[in-house]
Design a protein around this motif. Sequence first.
Motif, PDB file in Angstrom:
ATOM      1  N   UNK A  88       1.993  -1.869   8.669  1.00  0.00           N
ATOM      2  CA  UNK A  88       1.428  -3.003   7.941  1.00  0.00           C
ATOM      3  C   UNK A  88       1.244  -2.641   6.474  1.00  0.00           C
ATOM      4  N   UNK A  89       1.525  -3.591   5.603  1.00  0.00           N
ATOM      5  CA  UNK A  89       1.338  -3.370   4.174  1.00  0.00           C
ATOM      6  C   UNK A  89      -0.144  -3.512   3.854  1.00  0.00           C
ATOM      7  N   UNK A  90      -0.825  -2.379   3.749  1.00  0.00           N
ATOM      8  CA  UNK A  90      -2.262  -2.374   3.454  1.00  0.00           C
ATOM      9  C   UNK A  90      -2.476  -2.123   1.965  1.00  0.00           C
ATOM     10  N   UNK A  91      -3.240  -3.019   1.324  1.00  0.00           N
ATOM     11  CA  UNK A  91      -3.504  -2.868  -0.097  1.00  0.00           C
ATOM     12  C   UNK A  91      -4.857  -3.494  -0.449  1.00  0.00           C
ATOM     13  N   UNK A  92      -5.363  -3.246  -1.674  1.00  0.00           N
ATOM     14  CA  UNK A  92      -6.713  -3.711  -2.012  1.00  0.00           C
ATOM     15  C   UNK A  92      -6.889  -5.214  -1.990  1.00  0.00           C
ATOM     16  N   UNK A  93      -5.817  -5.980  -2.178  1.00  0.00           N
ATOM     17  CA  UNK A  93      -5.944  -7.439  -2.164  1.00  0.00           C
ATOM     18  C   UNK A  93      -5.034  -8.014  -1.090  1.00  0.00           C
ATOM     19  N   UNK A  94      -5.376  -9.206  -0.614  1.00  0.00           N
ATOM     20  CA  UNK A  94      -4.585  -9.864   0.419  1.00  0.00           C
ATOM     21  C   UNK A  94      -3.429 -10.599  -0.249  1.00  0.00           C
ATOM     22  N   UNK A  95      -2.207 -10.387   0.279  1.00  0.00           N
ATOM     23  CA  UNK A  95      -1.021 -11.014  -0.279  1.00  0.00           C
ATOM     24  C   UNK A  95      -0.459 -12.034   0.701  1.00  0.00           C
ATOM     25  N   UNK A  96       0.109 -13.088   0.155  1.00  0.00           N
ATOM     26  CA  UNK A  96       0.812 -14.043   0.997  1.00  0.00           C
ATOM     27  C   UNK A  96       2.121 -13.412   1.468  1.00  0.00           C
ATOM     28  N   UNK A  97       2.753 -14.012   2.461  1.00  0.00           N
ATOM     29  CA  UNK A  97       4.010 -13.465   2.984  1.00  0.00           C
ATOM     30  C   UNK A  97       5.075 -13.406   1.907  1.00  0.00           C
ATOM     31  N   UNK A  98       5.121 -14.428   1.049  1.00  0.00           N
ATOM     32  CA  UNK A  98       6.127 -14.470  -0.010  1.00  0.00           C
ATOM     33  C   UNK A  98       5.894 -13.360  -1.030  1.00  0.00           C
ATOM     34  N   UNK A  99       4.641 -13.191  -1.447  1.00  0.00           N
ATOM     35  CA  UNK A  99       4.333 -12.154  -2.443  1.00  0.00           C
ATOM     36  C   UNK A  99       4.529 -10.770  -1.841  1.00  0.00           C
ATOM     37  N   UNK A 100       4.185 -10.603  -0.558  1.00  0.00           N
ATOM     38  CA  UNK A 100       4.403  -9.306   0.094  1.00  0.00           C
ATOM     39  C   UNK A 100       5.883  -8.963   0.123  1.00  0.00           C
ATOM     40  N   UNK A 155       5.665  -9.412  -8.990  1.00  0.00           N
ATOM     41  CA  UNK A 155       5.604 -10.750  -8.433  1.00  0.00           C
ATOM     42  C   UNK A 155       4.374 -11.491  -8.897  1.00  0.00           C
ATOM     43  N   UNK A 156       3.668 -12.102  -7.947  1.00  0.00           N
ATOM     44  CA  UNK A 156       2.504 -12.920  -8.257  1.00  0.00           C
ATOM     45  C   UNK A 156       1.196 -12.149  -8.126  1.00  0.00           C
ATOM     46  N   UNK A 157       1.257 -10.829  -8.092  1.00  0.00           N
ATOM     47  CA  UNK A 157       0.044 -10.019  -8.035  1.00  0.00           C
ATOM     48  C   UNK A 157      -0.723 -10.169  -9.345  1.00  0.00           C
ATOM     49  N   UNK A 158      -2.030 -10.365  -9.317  1.00  0.00           N
ATOM     50  CA  UNK A 158      -2.788 -10.577 -10.550  1.00  0.00           C
ATOM     51  C   UNK A 158      -2.583  -9.452 -11.560  1.00  0.00           C
ATOM     52  N   UNK A 159      -2.499  -9.833 -12.830  1.00  0.00           N
ATOM     53  CA  UNK A 159      -2.325  -8.853 -13.892  1.00  0.00           C
ATOM     54  C   UNK A 159      -3.609  -8.055 -14.097  1.00  0.00           C
ATOM     55  N   UNK A 160      -3.432  -6.866 -14.643  1.00  0.00           N
ATOM     56  CA  UNK A 160      -4.582  -6.028 -14.951  1.00  0.00           C
ATOM     57  C   UNK A 160      -4.971  -5.100 -13.825  1.00  0.00           C
ATOM     58  N   UNK A 161      -4.369  -5.282 -12.640  1.00  0.00           N
ATOM     59  CA  UNK A 161      -4.740  -4.437 -11.508  1.00  0.00           C
ATOM     60  C   UNK A 161      -4.066  -3.071 -11.588  1.00  0.00           C
ATOM     61  N   UNK A 162      -3.006  -2.971 -12.394  1.00  0.00           N
ATOM     62  CA  UNK A 162      -2.296  -1.714 -12.568  1.00  0.00           C
ATOM     63  C   UNK A 162      -0.802  -1.940 -12.598  1.00  0.00           C
ATOM     64  N   UNK A 163      -0.060  -0.962 -13.141  1.00  0.00           N
ATOM     65  CA  UNK A 163       1.392  -1.106 -13.206  1.00  0.00           C
ATOM     66  C   UNK A 163       2.125   0.036 -12.528  1.00  0.00           C
ATOM     67  N   UNK A 164       1.395   0.965 -11.889  1.00  0.00           N
ATOM     68  CA  UNK A 164       1.996   2.010 -11.070  1.00  0.00           C
ATOM     69  C   UNK A 164       1.606   1.745  -9.616  1.00  0.00           C
ATOM     70  N   UNK A 165       2.596   1.640  -8.743  1.00  0.00           N
ATOM     71  CA  UNK A 165       2.340   1.427  -7.315  1.00  0.00           C
ATOM     72  C   UNK A 165       2.231   2.785  -6.638  1.00  0.00           C
ATOM     73  N   UNK A 166       1.170   2.992  -5.858  1.00  0.00           N
ATOM     74  CA  UNK A 166       0.920   4.271  -5.196  1.00  0.00           C
ATOM     75  C   UNK A 166       0.842   4.041  -3.691  1.00  0.00           C
ATOM     76  N   UNK A 167       1.601   4.851  -2.935  1.00  0.00           N
ATOM     77  CA  UNK A 167       1.550   4.790  -1.479  1.00  0.00           C
ATOM     78  C   UNK A 167       0.989   6.090  -0.953  1.00  0.00           C
TER      79      UNK A 167
END
Length: 410
Positions: free
Chosen positions: A184-196, A228-240
Motif C-alpha cells: 500500500x502507498x503509505x504517506x503523510x496525506x491521503x491521495x485520491x486514486x488518480x493522484x496516487x 501531480x496534485x499533491x499540495x505545494x510546500x510539502x517538499x520536492x524530494x520523495x523518500x521511501x
Amino acid sequence: MPDWRGDTQLGDLPKELIDSILVLLPSKDVGRCRAISKSWRSITSTSEFMLEHHRRQPSLPIINGEGWPSSFVLFRQAGTSSSNQKLWPFNPGTRFHSDSCLQGTCDGLIIVNWGSRLYVCNPVIRKHILLQQPQAGQAYNRVSGFYRHHPTGEHRVLLVSTPCQGKSNLYVITVGSTDPRHVTVKMPIVLSSYVEHRFLVRLLPGSYCPPPVQHRGSLHWCPPCGTGDIPRGIGDIIVFDTEAESFRWMHTPAQPYSDKKLFEMKGELAFWGGRYSSSNIGLTVIDVWVMQDYKVGIWGFQYRIDLSTLEASRQLYLSSHKKKKKIPLHSALQWFNDVVLLNERELLIRFNSEHVLRCDTDGKFLGMVNIGKSQYRMMLTQYYLSESIIPIPSNDMQEDDEVPPFIGHI
C-alpha cells in the motif's frame, strides 16, 4: 608459485596475512585464485570475505554505447578503452536489442530487461536469475528502485505496475523469491486514486528523472517538477523508507534552480542545482550542496561549477558529412542526465551523442572518454556499480520461454 614438491609456498604464510592480500585483488583475480588451491577457494568464499572485498571496490559510473560499438561499460579511466570493463551481459555476437536496457544497480548486481522479462545479473561472476513479476494481466512493469533491505540483508526491487486501464500499483520483490508482494502507498496525506497513480509514475527513472539514491535505509527521488496534485510546500524530494515501506517528503535547498538532481558524496546525501544561460540554450552553472543534518534537513553549500569556463572544450568538433564546425559546450548540455560524478573532484559531461568529456570541479578540462575504437554513440546512464563476487540468491522456478543469450545462468 608451487615449489619442486608441488606445494604452494604462500601456504606457509599466516591465514590473516593471506586474507589481507586476497581481499585487495581485483574481482577477476580473486576468481583465478580460487582455482589455485582449495584453501584459497575456501578463504575467498566466506560471506565475511566477499562483503569486505565488495566494500573496498570503487563506485564507478556506467556508460551505455547502445551497441555502437558496445553497451554497458564500467568506466574506469579516460582515453584508455582497454581499462574499461564491458558489462553487457549477453553473449558475444548478440545483436543489441532496442527493448533491452539497464533498470537498476545495487551492491554489484544489475537489473536488465530482455523483452518483457527482468533479470538480475552479477556481471563479475556471470550469473543471472529471472525476476518474478506480478501476474496482473496486461500491465507495463518498470523498476522504480533496487536496494538492500538492511534488517534482512535481502536485495529487493520496488516495481511500479501500470495496467492498460486503471491506476498503477506498487510491488516489492525480493531477489530469489517467487512471490511479488503488493504494498500500500503509505504517506503523510491521503491521495485520491488518480493522484496516487500520477505519484507512482513520478517514481520511474527516465530521460529527465535519474534513479533514486539509497541513503540511510531509504530511497530518495528528486523529480524535475511537481508530483501531480499533491499540495505545494510539502517538499520536492520523495523518500521511501525501505523498512517501514512508507513515503515522506524532504526539501531541497531553498534556491531557484532550473534542474535538480540527487547523488551521494563522501557517504552523505548531496544535491546538484543547475541554472540555464540567459539565452536558455543549456545549463552553464551547477551548485553542489551536501546534507549537513539529515534529520532536520539542513543543507550546506559546497562549491559552484561554471561550465562556461571550459574553454578547452571549444577544441571539440561535431562530425558532419559536409564539414566540421565548432560549438560551445553549453549548447550541448541540456539537462542533468548529461552529467555524472566520477569522484569527489571529477565530472563526466556528455558533449554530444558521440563524446563525453572529463573535467574537474574547478571547470578545468581533463580529457576525453572512449569506450571503443569505433565510437558512434555514448549515453550516461546515471547508474553506478561497485563490483561484487557475492552469489545471487536463486529460486527453483524454471523459465518457460526461450532462455535469453546471457553469459552464464543459474
